[in-house]
Every structure is written in structure tokens, then in C-alpha cells.
Design a protein around this motif. Structure first.
Motif, PDB file in Angstrom:
ATOM      1  N   ALA A  58       0.829  -1.205   0.000  1.00 28.26           N
ATOM      2  CA  ALA A  58       0.000   0.000   0.000  1.00 28.26           C
ATOM      3  C   ALA A  58       0.863   1.254   0.000  1.00 28.26           C
ATOM      4  O   ALA A  58       0.575   2.231  -0.712  1.00 28.26           O
ATOM      5  CB  ALA A  58      -0.930  -0.005   1.207  1.00 28.26           C
ATOM      6  N   ALA A  59       1.951   1.249   0.779  1.00 33.37           N
ATOM      7  CA  ALA A  59       2.837   2.413   0.832  1.00 33.37           C
ATOM      8  C   ALA A  59       3.483   2.664  -0.526  1.00 33.37           C
ATOM      9  O   ALA A  59       3.698   3.824  -0.915  1.00 33.37           O
ATOM     10  CB  ALA A  59       3.897   2.209   1.901  1.00 33.37           C
ATOM     11  N   SER A  60       3.790   1.599  -1.252  1.00 33.46           N
ATOM     12  CA  SER A  60       4.410   1.735  -2.568  1.00 33.46           C
ATOM     13  C   SER A  60       3.391   2.096  -3.644  1.00 33.46           C
ATOM     14  O   SER A  60       3.685   2.889  -4.556  1.00 33.46           O
ATOM     15  CB  SER A  60       5.113   0.422  -2.939  1.00 33.46           C
ATOM     16  OG  SER A  60       5.675   0.489  -4.227  1.00 33.46           O
ATOM     17  N   LEU A  61       2.189   1.530  -3.553  1.00 38.23           N
ATOM     18  CA  LEU A  61       1.198   1.691  -4.617  1.00 38.23           C
ATOM     19  C   LEU A  61       0.397   2.986  -4.516  1.00 38.23           C
ATOM     20  O   LEU A  61      -0.057   3.502  -5.541  1.00 38.23           O
ATOM     21  CB  LEU A  61       0.235   0.504  -4.614  1.00 38.23           C
ATOM     22  CG  LEU A  61       0.831  -0.847  -5.021  1.00 38.23           C
ATOM     23  CD1 LEU A  61      -0.174  -1.964  -4.762  1.00 38.23           C
ATOM     24  CD2 LEU A  61       1.251  -0.838  -6.494  1.00 38.23           C
ATOM     25  N   ALA A  62       0.209   3.513  -3.318  1.00 40.53           N
ATOM     26  CA  ALA A  62      -0.620   4.713  -3.172  1.00 40.53           C
ATOM     27  C   ALA A  62      -0.101   5.883  -4.002  1.00 40.53           C
ATOM     28  O   ALA A  62      -0.891   6.543  -4.703  1.00 40.53           O
ATOM     29  CB  ALA A  62      -0.750   5.091  -1.700  1.00 40.53           C
ATOM     30  N   PRO A  63       1.208   6.198  -3.976  1.00 42.05           N
ATOM     31  CA  PRO A  63       1.679   7.284  -4.856  1.00 42.05           C
ATOM     32  C   PRO A  63       1.464   6.979  -6.333  1.00 42.05           C
ATOM     33  O   PRO A  63       1.196   7.891  -7.129  1.00 42.05           O
ATOM     34  CB  PRO A  63       3.173   7.382  -4.520  1.00 42.05           C
ATOM     35  CG  PRO A  63       3.299   6.803  -3.151  1.00 42.05           C
ATOM     36  CD  PRO A  63       2.282   5.708  -3.100  1.00 42.05           C
ATOM     37  N   ARG A  64       1.568   5.702  -6.704  1.00 44.87           N
ATOM     38  CA  ARG A  64       1.318   5.311  -8.091  1.00 44.87           C
ATOM     39  C   ARG A  64      -0.148   5.549  -8.458  1.00 44.87           C
ATOM     40  O   ARG A  64      -0.451   6.057  -9.543  1.00 44.87           O
ATOM     41  CB  ARG A  64       1.687   3.839  -8.279  1.00 44.87           C
ATOM     42  CG  ARG A  64       1.352   3.259  -9.637  1.00 44.87           C
ATOM     43  CD  ARG A  64       2.100   3.949 -10.744  1.00 44.87           C
ATOM     44  NE  ARG A  64       1.849   3.342 -12.036  1.00 44.87           N
ATOM     45  CZ  ARG A  64       1.917   3.983 -13.187  1.00 44.87           C
ATOM     46  NH1 ARG A  64       2.231   5.269 -13.221  1.00 44.87           N
ATOM     47  NH2 ARG A  64       1.687   3.370 -14.322  1.00 44.87           N
TER      48      ARG A  64
END
Length: 232
Positions: A58-64
Motif C-alpha cells: 500500500a505504501a508503494s502503490l498509493a503514490p502510483r
């Protein structure tokens, strides 16, 4: 003036990739702007290491996700099974980052985030693992019957299943967005009571909806789901 339809950000279920949802974009007549999110370890990101922890994902995908819907004043997120908990945690992370615009969260084919699974597939040998996953999902992709394809696809599927089976919610604090829990009416894996557990994750409106089919209803009859989402 007719409002522009909201983009629908779509998170994959275990073992799948963005290609599953890209096919939705080519289906005529529903008017839903589908925005697939790719996970590492599959399709064009095959060479990347798959996620093993939902919070890290989630931490990696949210900015994406924020990049993908840049310019859209409002958007919705949809996720099925593993994708449901990923969607939930991404919604939490977007709020933490101060990214506005999430207008609806759709969680599909999943019990509430506090309900784990008693029977596990993690750690089993290949054949027993695939058999257990087939029992969970109600289907087995034909690619896993080809030894060469199985060797390529198993690492991502194993990582997804372990990530899902080890998942614990990051917080008990409710969201403030409308939430719809979706379920196949004949789903033998997730009960109606379990699907309604998502009511607890939001202060906002909650709805529960059943669509024809089993656990993988969205693969068997995508147009029914897309028309329902378009009506929203």
C-alpha cells in the motif's frame, strides 16, 4: 451538463495482473473509465520482486495510484479478494498522504479485514498449494497445468497468497468514504455475513450487493458488474 464518469482504479486478485482489468476497458457499453494497477512480479513487471506484505504494498502503490488519477477530481477504487484488502489499505494511505478525491471504495469477494482464513496454503508443496488455492478461489487457471508456465507464475502467486494470509489491518480507525461490499451470490468461500463486515471500516454510507455467480463472478460475467458500477 452530464458529469464525467469517475475513474475506477482496479487492484488485482492473487496471481493476476493488470491485464485482467485492461480487458474490461475494451468491453463496450458500460462507460466506466477503468484504471488498472499493476503489481510487481507479473506481466510487464515480471522481473521485479513481488510484494510480500500488504502494508508495504500500500505504501508503494498509493503514490502510483495518485499519479494514475492525477487531474481527476474524484475517483473510485475496486479490489477483489486480495485486491480488496490492498484497496482498503491504499485508501488509508492516500488519506494519510492528504490525497483528496476518493469518492467510493468497492471491496469484492472478501470478508472484513479482521477476519482471517483458518485453512492456509502458504508453505505447501506445489501441487498441494495449487489444489488449496483452487479450493479457495473456485477455479484453476490452465497455465498452471503447463510445467514451464507453472515455474514462471508460481512465485508471484505464492507471494500473493502469503501476503493475503498474513495480512493484519494497519488501523481500526474508520474511513469517511462510501463503501460497497460486493459478493457473488453463490460464493462458497465468503459468506454474506463476512462480506457485510466491511460496514465497520467507514463512518460513511455502506451498501452490500450480491451479483450472480460464485467467488469469481467478476471473471464469469464482467458486464453485469461493470453495468452495476456504471449505475453508481
Amino acid at each position: 451538463m452530464t458529469a464525467e464518469p469517475r475513474p475506477l482504479v482496479c487492484l488485482p486478485f492473487a496471481g493476476s495482473g493488470a491485464g485482467f482489468y485492461r480487458a474490461w476497458s475494451r468491453r463496450p457499453g458500460h462507460g466506466v473509465p477503468v484504471v488498472p494497477v499493476q503489481l510487481p512480479g507479473r506481466e510487464e513487471l515480471f522481473s521485479e520482486e513481488p510484494f510480500t506484505d500488504v502494508a508495504d504494498a500500500a505504501a508503494s502503490l498509493a503514490p502510483r495510484v495518485a499519479e494514475l488519477i492525477a487531474g481527476a477530481p474524484q475517483f473510485a477504487i475496486f479490489g477483489h479478494s486480495l485486491g480488496a484488502v490492498l484497496s482498503y489499505e491504499i485508501a488509508r494511505e492516500l488519506r494519510r498522504l492528504g490525497r483528496p478525491g476518493l469518492a467510493h471504495l468497492y471491496v469484492s469477494g472478501s470478508p472484513g479485514p479482521w477476519t482471517g482464513r483458518d485453512d492456509r496454503a502458504t508453505g505447501l508443496g506445489d501441487e498441494e498449494f495449487l489444489k488449496r488455492v483452487q479450493e479457495f478461489a473456485g477455479y484453476r487457471h490452465a497455465a498452471f497445468d503447463d510445467p514451464s508456465l507453472r515455474e514462471l507464475l508460481l512465485p508471484a502467486l505464492r507471494a500473493d497468497v502469503a501476503m493475503h494470509e498474513n495480512y493484519k489491518p494497519s488501523s481500526n480507525e474508520p474511513l469517511d468514504v462510501p463503501v460497497t461490499s460486493l459478493r457473488g451470490a453463490d460464493d462458497a468461500l465468503v459468506t454474506a455475513r463476512e462480506a457485510r463486515e466491511w460496514r465497520k471500516i467507514t463512518w460513511g454510507p455502506f451498501s452490500y450487493r450480491e451479483l450472480p455467480g460464485g467467488h469469481m463472478y467478476l471473471a464469469d460475467a464482467p458486464d453485469v458488474l461493470l453495468r452495476a458500477l456504471a449505475r453508481d
